[in-house]
Design an enzyme around this catalytic site. Structure first.
Site, PDB file in Angstrom:
ATOM      1  N   GLU A  40      56.602  45.913  37.391  1.00 29.91           N
ATOM      2  CA  GLU A  40      55.540  46.597  38.386  1.00 29.91           C
ATOM      3  C   GLU A  40      55.974  48.062  38.777  1.00 29.91           C
ATOM      4  O   GLU A  40      55.261  48.940  38.733  1.00 29.91           O
ATOM      5  CB  GLU A  40      55.693  45.663  39.678  1.00 29.91           C
ATOM      6  N   GLY A  84      59.084  59.857  33.284  1.00 33.89           N
ATOM      7  CA  GLY A  84      58.582  60.625  34.656  1.00 33.89           C
ATOM      8  C   GLY A  84      58.835  59.792  35.963  1.00 33.89           C
ATOM      9  O   GLY A  84      59.154  58.639  35.835  1.00 33.89           O
ATOM     10  N   TYR A  85      58.433  60.490  36.988  1.00 37.60           N
ATOM     11  CA  TYR A  85      58.625  59.993  38.367  1.00 37.60           C
ATOM     12  C   TYR A  85      59.823  59.185  38.480  1.00 37.60           C
ATOM     13  O   TYR A  85      59.784  57.923  38.686  1.00 37.60           O
ATOM     14  CB  TYR A  85      57.361  58.889  38.507  1.00 37.60           C
ATOM     15  N   TYR A 123      51.265  47.365  47.171  1.00 40.91           N
ATOM     16  CA  TYR A 123      50.596  46.980  45.910  1.00 40.91           C
ATOM     17  C   TYR A 123      51.962  46.153  45.459  1.00 40.91           C
ATOM     18  O   TYR A 123      51.620  45.047  44.874  1.00 40.91           O
ATOM     19  CB  TYR A 123      50.254  47.767  45.043  1.00 40.91           C
ATOM     20  N   ASP A 141      46.127  47.723  42.540  1.00 41.67           N
ATOM     21  CA  ASP A 141      46.329  48.951  41.806  1.00 41.67           C
ATOM     22  C   ASP A 141      45.033  49.660  41.611  1.00 41.67           C
ATOM     23  O   ASP A 141      44.031  49.302  42.169  1.00 41.67           O
ATOM     24  CB  ASP A 141      47.270  48.744  40.575  1.00 41.67           C
ATOM     25  N   CYS A 195      36.394  46.985  32.760  1.00 38.04           N
ATOM     26  CA  CYS A 195      35.811  47.813  33.817  1.00 38.04           C
ATOM     27  C   CYS A 195      36.452  49.170  33.931  1.00 38.04           C
ATOM     28  O   CYS A 195      37.025  49.437  34.996  1.00 38.04           O
ATOM     29  CB  CYS A 195      35.757  46.660  35.290  1.00 38.04           C
ATOM     30  N   CYS A 202      29.993  46.336  30.689  1.00 39.00           N
ATOM     31  CA  CYS A 202      29.461  45.218  31.737  1.00 39.00           C
ATOM     32  C   CYS A 202      28.773  44.171  30.745  1.00 39.00           C
ATOM     33  O   CYS A 202      29.002  42.982  31.275  1.00 39.00           O
ATOM     34  CB  CYS A 202      28.330  45.911  32.407  1.00 39.00           C
ATOM     35  N   CYS A 211      28.310  41.033  40.317  1.00 41.66           N
ATOM     36  CA  CYS A 211      28.814  42.409  40.741  1.00 41.66           C
ATOM     37  C   CYS A 211      27.691  43.063  41.411  1.00 41.66           C
ATOM     38  O   CYS A 211      26.531  43.387  40.623  1.00 41.66           O
ATOM     39  CB  CYS A 211      29.155  43.171  39.344  1.00 41.66           C
ATOM     40  N   SER A 305      52.544  65.938  38.663  1.00 45.02           N
ATOM     41  CA  SER A 305      51.381  65.431  39.173  1.00 45.02           C
ATOM     42  C   SER A 305      50.873  66.573  40.167  1.00 45.02           C
ATOM     43  O   SER A 305      49.808  66.548  40.255  1.00 45.02           O
ATOM     44  CB  SER A 305      51.780  64.241  39.862  1.00 45.02           C
TER      45      SER A 305
END
Length: 355
Positions: A40, A84-85, A123, A141, A195, A202, A211, A305
């Protein structure tokens, strides 16, 4: 909110679709909270296809919480290099030490305890608690928010807190008491597979009949997002300071951007400075030495970013002074053959081939 009968049908349809079509991902083959937590954190801001090889290497190197807690920061960042991050990796390391030392290696099971760990927000806490421990907690998320916004016909901007609260309330109302983790994953999978942001499929959606956006034909207009601000561009210079076959590297200091990574020292060009003048100034400020600026080795572009940079790397020769770690937490002279043992920011990695 939906009526109870509709919620029951929606849950049944979505879970059946998920069990039938879900991608076979390595973190879905386990209920181990450690492995789920690692996945995660890695999946934040990073695509599934990119994460898989990193995830497998990470668990091979650090198979449990004790191994991660005892890891050296340099080894951890090197393993993370390219994804990254990097603050995610540092938070993992800090949280692992807390779990190992304060929880005796036993993972917390409540949302409140998870959210007290470094790098864990709503999250991640909801995802790990629901998937690993069956806690009835939503996990929103980007994919889940998009699905829920369309499902509920939400026309407020999902970047605003009031809209986020409505989406969270909707998610919580839909969560079943049994298999909340599977339901959370199903919502996210639906967002990833069908989605999608621009061209939602759809006609293949298992919950299309529930929906609001699909029924009214405005699914492509949802979710509403704030317009992105232009990303500023900076010109940066860096020095490959060479002496006796070794290059001088600096380790970026705690608390700042790219903390703990090694780099060729330098900084941004200010005002009307020439690149060479900026480099001499930056090296004096960061290392307390003067350098002779030689040829341009390479120039690379990189986008973070929040910032785009063009970095120019110059070959430099140090004068007689001894360098000191004024800006960096540590400096080292490294032979060219050993440079790849160190964890660099992505932009600096691009320079290694040129050396």
């Amino acid at each position: 909110m939906f009526e109870k009968k509709i919620i029951t049908g929606l849950r049944r349809s979505l879970l059946a679709w998920f069990k039938r079509t879900a991608r076979d991902l390595p973190w879905r083959r386990t209920r181990d909270p450690y492995a789920i937590w690692i996945s995660e954190i890695m999946l934040q801001q990073t695509r599934v296809e990119t994460v898989i090889p990193y995830y497998l290497r990470f668990l091979d190197r650090f198979p449990n919480i004790a191994a991660l807690a005892q890891a050296k920061q340099d080894d951890l960042l090197k393993l993370w290099e390219g994804m990254g991050y990097y603050r995610r990796a540092l938070h993992l390391h800090k949280a692992a030490k807390i779990i190992a030392n304060e929880y005796d290696g036993v993972f917390p099971q409540t949302l409140e305890e998870w959210k007290r760990l470094p790098g864990v927000g709503d999250y991640t806490a909801g995802a790990v608690a629901s998937i690993a421990f069956g806690v009835r907690a939503p996990a929103l998320d980007g994919n889940a928010k998009r699905v829920l916004a369309r499902l509920g016909g939400e026309q407020g901007c999902i970047d605003e807190s009031a809209t986020a609260q409505r989406l969270r309330a909707l998610a919580k109302s839909l969560l079943p008491a049994k298999e909340p983790g599977a339901f959370n994953q199903a919502i996210m999978e639906l967002g990833a597979q069908l989605c999608t942001p621009k061209q939602p499929l759809c006609c293949e959606c298992p919950i299309r009949k529930y929906c609001a956006a699909a029924s009214q034909g405005f699914q492509k207009n949802i979710p509403v997002r704030k317009s992105k601000k232009p990303v500023p561009h900076r010109v940066v210079v860096a020095a490959a300071i060479l002496k006796n076959g070794r290059y001088l590297l600096g380790k970026r200091p705690p608390g700042g951007m790219l903390e703990g990574l090694w780099e060729f020292p330098g900084g941004k060009v200010e005002g009307d400075e020439t690149q060479e003048a900026a480099l001499r100034r930056e090296i004096q400020e960061e290392l307390g030495i003067c350098v002779r600026v030689g040829r341009l080795i390479a120039s690379v572009d990189h986008v973070y970013s929040h910032l785009a940079v063009t970095i120019h790397l110059y070959l430099c020769e140090p004068m007689e002074e001894k360098p000191h770690a004024i800006y960096h937490s540590e400096i080292k002279w490294i032979p060219r053959s050993q440079l790849r043992r160190y964890a660099f920011p992505a932009a600096n990695v691009k320079f290694l081939d040129y050396l």
